[in-house]
Design a protein around this motif. Structure first.
Motif, PDB file in Angstrom:
ATOM      1  N   ARG A  91       0.828  -1.202   0.000  1.00  0.00           N
ATOM      2  CA  ARG A  91       0.000   0.000   0.000  1.00  0.00           C
ATOM      3  C   ARG A  91       0.862   1.251   0.000  1.00  0.00           C
ATOM      4  NH1 ARG A  91      -4.951  -0.591   4.203  1.00  0.00           N
ATOM      5  NH2 ARG A  91      -5.920  -2.374   3.256  1.00  0.00           N
ATOM      6  N   ILE A  92       2.051   1.130   0.603  1.00  0.00           N
ATOM      7  CA  ILE A  92       2.962   2.249   0.785  1.00  0.00           C
ATOM      8  C   ILE A  92       4.362   1.733   0.451  1.00  0.00           C
ATOM      9  CG2 ILE A  92       3.928   3.855   2.487  1.00  0.00           C
ATOM     10  CD1 ILE A  92       1.303   3.382   4.126  1.00  0.00           C
ATOM     11  N   GLU A  93       5.156   2.557  -0.218  1.00  0.00           N
ATOM     12  CA  GLU A  93       6.530   2.161  -0.526  1.00  0.00           C
ATOM     13  C   GLU A  93       7.379   2.316   0.738  1.00  0.00           C
ATOM     14  OE1 GLU A  93       7.953   0.714  -3.174  1.00  0.00           O
ATOM     15  OE2 GLU A  93       5.915   0.569  -3.942  1.00  0.00           O
ATOM     16  N   ILE A 122       0.487  -2.945   5.621  1.00  0.00           N
ATOM     17  CA  ILE A 122       1.078  -2.098   4.577  1.00  0.00           C
ATOM     18  C   ILE A 122       1.639  -2.917   3.426  1.00  0.00           C
ATOM     19  CG2 ILE A 122       2.951  -0.477   4.075  1.00  0.00           C
ATOM     20  CD1 ILE A 122       2.649   0.532   6.985  1.00  0.00           C
ATOM     21  N   ALA A 147       1.079   8.869   3.866  1.00  0.00           N
ATOM     22  CA  ALA A 147       0.303   7.678   3.504  1.00  0.00           C
ATOM     23  C   ALA A 147       0.115   6.759   4.712  1.00  0.00           C
ATOM     24  CB  ALA A 147       0.995   6.927   2.364  1.00  0.00           C
ATOM     25  N   TRP A 148       1.173   6.545   5.486  1.00  0.00           N
ATOM     26  CA  TRP A 148       1.071   5.687   6.668  1.00  0.00           C
ATOM     27  C   TRP A 148       0.190   6.355   7.717  1.00  0.00           C
ATOM     28  CZ3 TRP A 148       5.910   3.130   9.335  1.00  0.00           C
ATOM     29  CH2 TRP A 148       5.479   2.173  10.268  1.00  0.00           C
ATOM     30  N   GLU A 164       5.873  11.944   1.751  1.00  0.00           N
ATOM     31  CA  GLU A 164       4.760  11.219   1.121  1.00  0.00           C
ATOM     32  C   GLU A 164       4.531   9.858   1.779  1.00  0.00           C
ATOM     33  OE1 GLU A 164       8.563  10.866  -0.837  1.00  0.00           O
ATOM     34  OE2 GLU A 164       7.354  12.657  -0.667  1.00  0.00           O
ATOM     35  N   THR A 165       5.594   9.211   2.203  1.00  0.00           N
ATOM     36  CA  THR A 165       5.471   7.924   2.899  1.00  0.00           C
ATOM     37  C   THR A 165       4.842   8.135   4.273  1.00  0.00           C
ATOM     38  OG1 THR A 165       7.434   7.132   1.734  1.00  0.00           O
ATOM     39  CG2 THR A 165       6.733   5.870   3.673  1.00  0.00           C
TER      40      THR A 165
END
Length: 133
Positions: free
Chosen positions: A5-7, A56, A103-104, A99-100
């Motif tokens: 879902r997230i890098e 994730i 998102a988390w 951005e990470t």
């Protein structure tokens, strides 16, 4: 295995979890509550890392029910989730690219709303009448 879902890597997840729980232990309101329920911090952090790796990254292996654990911890109150999430967001911003972290954070806030609702439900009767005992 599904797409993440997230890098993020599992090592980064573990680092965030460890830094976050260091803050929790030092927090005057949250630290004592966690201390009552967590006997083995490394094991707890490994469990939470597994939870986030599952949520994730889609990695299998997490076995547990965060909702049940929070509902059964009778001293966890709905108002504790705001400072918990604030500490988590602070940790995310310090440890990850913006951005990470965002998102988390979005995922954590969604999960936090579910946990808060479960704890609130534990504290009320049908129709929203508060349990006073």
């Amino acid at each position: 295995m599904p797409e993440p879902r997230i890098e993020i890597t599992e090592a980064e997840i573990a680092r965030v979890v460890a830094r976050f729980y260091a803050r929790i232990r030092a927090h005057p309101g949250l630290g004592p509550v966690f201390a009552k329920h967590v006997e083995d911090w490394p094991a707890h952090e490994a469990l939470v890392t597994d939870f986030w790796a599952s949520a994730i990254l889609g990695r299998p292996g997490y076995r547990g029910s965060p909702l049940k654990a929070h509902q059964e911890a009778r001293d966890v109150r709905p108002g504790m989730f705001s400072p918990w999430l604030a500490l988590f967001d602070m940790t995310l911003r310090e440890e990850l690219p913006p951005e990470t972290a965002q998102a988390w954070s979005t995922l954590a806030h969604r999960i936090g709303r579910t946990l808060r609702a479960g704890v609130t439900e534990r504290e009320t009767f049908e129709g929203g009448v508060p349990k006073l005992r």
